[in-house]
Design an enzyme around this catalytic site. Structure first.
Site, PDB file in Angstrom:
ATOM      1  CE  LYS A 291      -6.551   3.658 -30.634  1.00 51.67           C
ATOM      2  NZ  LYS A 291      -7.029   3.485 -29.242  1.00 51.67           N
TER       3      LYS A 291
ATOM      4  CD  GLU B 212     -14.584  16.526 -37.112  1.00 51.12           C
ATOM      5  OE1 GLU B 212     -14.723  17.526 -36.380  1.00 51.12           O
ATOM      6  OE2 GLU B 212     -15.054  16.444 -38.260  1.00 51.12           O
TER       7      GLU B 212
ATOM      8  CB  CYS C  56     -14.653  18.184 -29.084  1.00 53.48           C
ATOM      9  SG  CYS C  56     -16.121  17.651 -29.959  1.00 53.48           S
TER      10      CYS C  56
ATOM     11  CD  GLU D 215     -10.443  20.158 -25.474  1.00 58.91           C
ATOM     12  OE1 GLU D 215      -9.435  19.468 -25.669  1.00 58.91           O
ATOM     13  OE2 GLU D 215     -11.465  20.104 -26.185  1.00 58.91           O
TER      14      GLU D 215
HETATM   15  P1  NAP Z   1      -6.513  11.443 -27.495  1.00 60.20           P
HETATM   16  O1  NAP Z   1      -5.598  11.085 -26.401  1.00 60.20           O
HETATM   17  O2  NAP Z   1      -6.007  12.277 -28.603  1.00 60.20           O
HETATM   18  O3  NAP Z   1      -7.069  10.063 -28.037  1.00 60.20           O
HETATM   19  C1  NAP Z   1      -7.943   9.924 -29.118  1.00 60.20           C
HETATM   20  C2  NAP Z   1      -7.702   8.584 -29.773  1.00 60.20           C
HETATM   21  O4  NAP Z   1      -6.400   8.587 -30.391  1.00 60.20           O
HETATM   22  C3  NAP Z   1      -7.674   7.418 -28.796  1.00 60.20           C
HETATM   23  O5  NAP Z   1      -8.205   6.279 -29.445  1.00 60.20           O
HETATM   24  C4  NAP Z   1      -6.199   7.273 -28.532  1.00 60.20           C
HETATM   25  O6  NAP Z   1      -5.810   6.038 -28.012  1.00 60.20           O
HETATM   26  C5  NAP Z   1      -5.636   7.519 -29.909  1.00 60.20           C
HETATM   27  N1  NAP Z   1      -4.217   7.885 -29.918  1.00 60.20           N
HETATM   28  C6  NAP Z   1      -3.464   8.412 -28.896  1.00 60.20           C
HETATM   29  N2  NAP Z   1      -2.190   8.591 -29.321  1.00 60.20           N
HETATM   30  C7  NAP Z   1      -2.127   8.172 -30.594  1.00 60.20           C
HETATM   31  C8  NAP Z   1      -1.092   8.114 -31.566  1.00 60.20           C
HETATM   32  N3  NAP Z   1       0.153   8.514 -31.289  1.00 60.20           N
HETATM   33  N4  NAP Z   1      -1.374   7.632 -32.785  1.00 60.20           N
HETATM   34  C9  NAP Z   1      -2.633   7.226 -33.087  1.00 60.20           C
HETATM   35  N5  NAP Z   1      -3.656   7.250 -32.220  1.00 60.20           N
HETATM   36  C10 NAP Z   1      -3.419   7.727 -30.988  1.00 60.20           C
HETATM   37  O7  NAP Z   1      -7.801  12.161 -26.986  1.00 60.20           O
HETATM   38  P2  NAP Z   1      -8.710  11.731 -25.789  1.00 60.20           P
HETATM   39  O8  NAP Z   1      -8.027  12.189 -24.546  1.00 60.20           O
HETATM   40  O9  NAP Z   1      -9.092  10.310 -25.887  1.00 60.20           O
HETATM   41  O10 NAP Z   1     -10.025  12.578 -26.116  1.00 60.20           O
HETATM   42  C11 NAP Z   1     -10.184  13.886 -25.732  1.00 60.20           C
HETATM   43  C12 NAP Z   1      -9.892  14.859 -26.873  1.00 60.20           C
HETATM   44  O11 NAP Z   1     -10.679  14.585 -28.024  1.00 60.20           O
HETATM   45  C13 NAP Z   1     -10.222  16.268 -26.504  1.00 60.20           C
HETATM   46  O12 NAP Z   1      -9.168  17.141 -26.829  1.00 60.20           O
HETATM   47  C14 NAP Z   1     -11.455  16.601 -27.338  1.00 60.20           C
HETATM   48  O13 NAP Z   1     -11.647  17.939 -27.613  1.00 60.20           O
HETATM   49  C15 NAP Z   1     -11.249  15.772 -28.532  1.00 60.20           C
HETATM   50  N6  NAP Z   1     -12.534  15.479 -29.168  1.00 60.20           N
HETATM   51  C16 NAP Z   1     -12.856  16.108 -30.337  1.00 60.20           C
HETATM   52  C17 NAP Z   1     -14.060  15.865 -30.957  1.00 60.20           C
HETATM   53  C18 NAP Z   1     -14.430  16.557 -32.240  1.00 60.20           C
HETATM   54  O14 NAP Z   1     -15.361  16.132 -32.899  1.00 60.20           O
HETATM   55  N7  NAP Z   1     -13.744  17.594 -32.641  1.00 60.20           N
HETATM   56  C19 NAP Z   1     -14.957  14.943 -30.402  1.00 60.20           C
HETATM   57  C20 NAP Z   1     -14.599  14.316 -29.215  1.00 60.20           C
HETATM   58  C21 NAP Z   1     -13.378  14.595 -28.622  1.00 60.20           C
HETATM   59  P3  NAP Z   1      -5.724   5.895 -26.398  1.00 60.20           P
HETATM   60  O15 NAP Z   1      -7.104   5.565 -26.009  1.00 60.20           O
HETATM   61  O16 NAP Z   1      -4.769   4.819 -26.090  1.00 60.20           O
HETATM   62  O17 NAP Z   1      -5.264   7.212 -25.848  1.00 60.20           O
END
Ligand code: NAP
Ligand code: MG
Length: 483
Positions: free
Chosen positions: A185, A260, A294, A391
């Protein structure tokens, strides 16, 4: 260039879901739209998966895993297919990079780096398919005791919008190398390259159901995947808040889980560092991908004796960064991914000013349309400021100072996160000592944001658990079964 030619990149994948080797509409008929962050123009509308579509995708993956050829294929044949997929991605890299720019807003030069790392990941994990050894164990008695590395089964992969294709590769490549089936997804903002990956996989002959792609929203499609009893493992990259929710949902089930999550990394400059090189690394560490990374080095800790000269050099360098059209190969900082993300950055930056930090932004001209934000530097930052704790996920650097190595460690570790850190010093013994004492999964020295598929990447503390990359990233997709 007109609006229509700009967003017109040829796409192999239809605007549909990819389930069981077929391109299908969502059962509900729902669609989601993706926009180019640099202009706000519509790039595409694709089918939007909901719970019933996720059910169908999991059923297809289950069938592919339980009865299909993929997990039973000779490892050498799985390796060959993954290598072919890497070749197909490499041959198509320019087109895929452009598409990634349209979906994310990142500069084309950086999208090209993503593409190279994506190809590298598939080639690296292709090599592991034939090297998944178990062990023989010298137990008492006339028995042969050995271990097998077996695939976990159906993997639900959920990824964010900042590195869409690369984050897909980091999960799909090791998962497939081990013989798993995957339901992927992508983030709602960036579904296009995941669909292209499915199209290329089908073209090189990946059996139906082994890779399924279901663009949709997290609260519906993502949550349905996490809850689904037919899924054996969830591999999630995203925010700490969502990761925590997923951890709670998975707890008490038999699902495996890797997370992650976010970060608030410290880059630490000692007075003996090669300062020009350090400043270059700091700039790359925070402004790469608009800071939507991240492991972005969003806190800079500078030894007090050199703080003035470092800040001066940083300001000079910031003034030379080219902010603007991400499709222009000379652009250094592209567009922020979405209006919501831009507003989040603006709000946190306003809090920095309100809490008394001193803001510096170069006087560059921003494009009139699109979601742009100037590279930003805060000095006089206190550890209690929100910009030093939360962050931001944007091009914003907060500078703090320290006197002694102990104070640097204390400040660097003073965060709920623990994904990465950077050290800048010419003293080898100091690097080794700091690396040991920093509570971060990855520590770079005299470099930053350096990735390689051979090396494990992942966090301590609230930055998650499990590793991607290297052998550790591979073993996250097998069960160790004793026979
Ligand atoms: P996010 O809102 O947590 O979304 C990540 C993914 O999860 C998206 O596909 C999102 O769908 C999905 N998602 C949201 N709510 C969910 C739920 N209740 N159940 C299952 N899946 C769900 O994060 P983001 O805003 O897209 O990305 C930014 C974050 O990712 C930052 O905090 C960053 O640090 C972190 N990140 C970490 C790494 C690492 O390797 N550690 C790498 C990249 C990013 P939607 O698209 O609909 O929201
Ligand atoms: Mg989101």
């Amino acid at each position: 260039m007109t609006a229509t030619t700009r967003t017109a990149v040829e796409r192999l994948a239809p605007d549909r879901l990819f389930i069981g080797g077929e391109w299908v509409d969502a059962r509900s008929g729902a669609r989601l739209a993706t926009y180019h962050p640099a202009t706000g123009e519509l790039v595409a509308e694709v089918a939007e998966a909901r719970e019933e579509d996720v059910d169908a995708a999991v059923a297809a993956a289950r069938a592919a895993f339980d009865a299909g050829p993929w997990p039973r294929l000779d490892a050498a044949d799985r390796a060959e297919l993954l290598w072919k997929l890497a070749d197909a991605i490499a041959a198509d890299a320019d087109r895929l990079a452009r598409l990634e720019v349209l979906d994310t807003g990142k500069p084309i030069r950086e999208a090209q780096i993503d593409l190279r790392e994506t190809v590298d990941a598939f080639r690296y994990y292709a090599g592991w398919a034939t090297k998944l050894h178990g062990q023989t164990i010298p137990v008492r008695g006339a028995v042969l005791n050995y271990t097998l590395r077996e695939p976990v089964g159906v993997v639900g992969a959920i990824i964010p919008w900042n590195f869409p294709l690369l984050m897909a590769a980091w999960k799909v490549a090791p998962a497939l190398a081990c013989g798993n089936a995957v339901v992927l997804k992508p983030a709602e903002q960036t579904p296009l390259t995941a669909l292209e990956l499915a199209a290329l996989a089908a073209r090189v002959g990946l059996p139906p159901g082994v890779l399924n792609v279901v663009p949709g929203y997290g609260e519906t499609a993502g949550a349905a995947l996490v809850r689904h009893p037919g899924v054996d493992k969830i591999a999630f990259t995203g925010s700490t808040a969502v990761g925590r929710q997923i951890g709670q949902l998975v707890a008490g089930t038999d699902k495996a889980l890797t997370l992650e999550l976010g970060g608030k990394a410290a880059n630490i400059i000692f007075e003996d560092a090669a300062l020009d090189q350090a400043v270059e690394g700091i700039v790359n560490g925070i402004y790469f991908n608009q800071g939507e990374v991240c492991c972005a080095g969003s806190r800079l800790l500078v030894q007090e004796s050199v703080v003035d000269v470092v800040i001066e050099k940083l300001k000079d360098r910031l003034a030379t960064l080219r902010v603007g059209d991400p499709l222009d190969k000379n652009t250094d900082v592209g567009a922020i991914n979405s209006r919501a993300q831009l507003e989040k950055i603006e709000e946190l930056v306003a809090s920095g000013v309100a809490e008394g930090a001193e803001i510096y932004q170069p006087a560059c001209q921003l494009p009139e349309r699109g979601y742009f934000f100037r590279p930003t530097l805060f000095t006089n930052v206190a550890q209690s400021h929100r910009i030093a704790r939360e962050e931001i996920f944007g091009p914003v650097l907060s500078v703090l100072t320290f006197r002694t190595p102990d104070e640097a460690i204390e400040k660097a570790n003073n965060t709920e996160y623990g994904l990465s850190a950077g050290i800048w010093t010419e003293k080898g013994s100091r690097i080794l000592e700091m690396a040991r004492r920093l509570r971060a999964g990855v520590v770079w020295a005299n470099t930053y944001n350096k990735f390689d598929p051979t090396s494990p990447f992942g966090g301590y503390k609230e930055s998650g658990f499990g590793r991607e990359g290297g052998l550790h990233g591979l073993l996250a997709y097998v069960r160790l079964e004793d026979r």
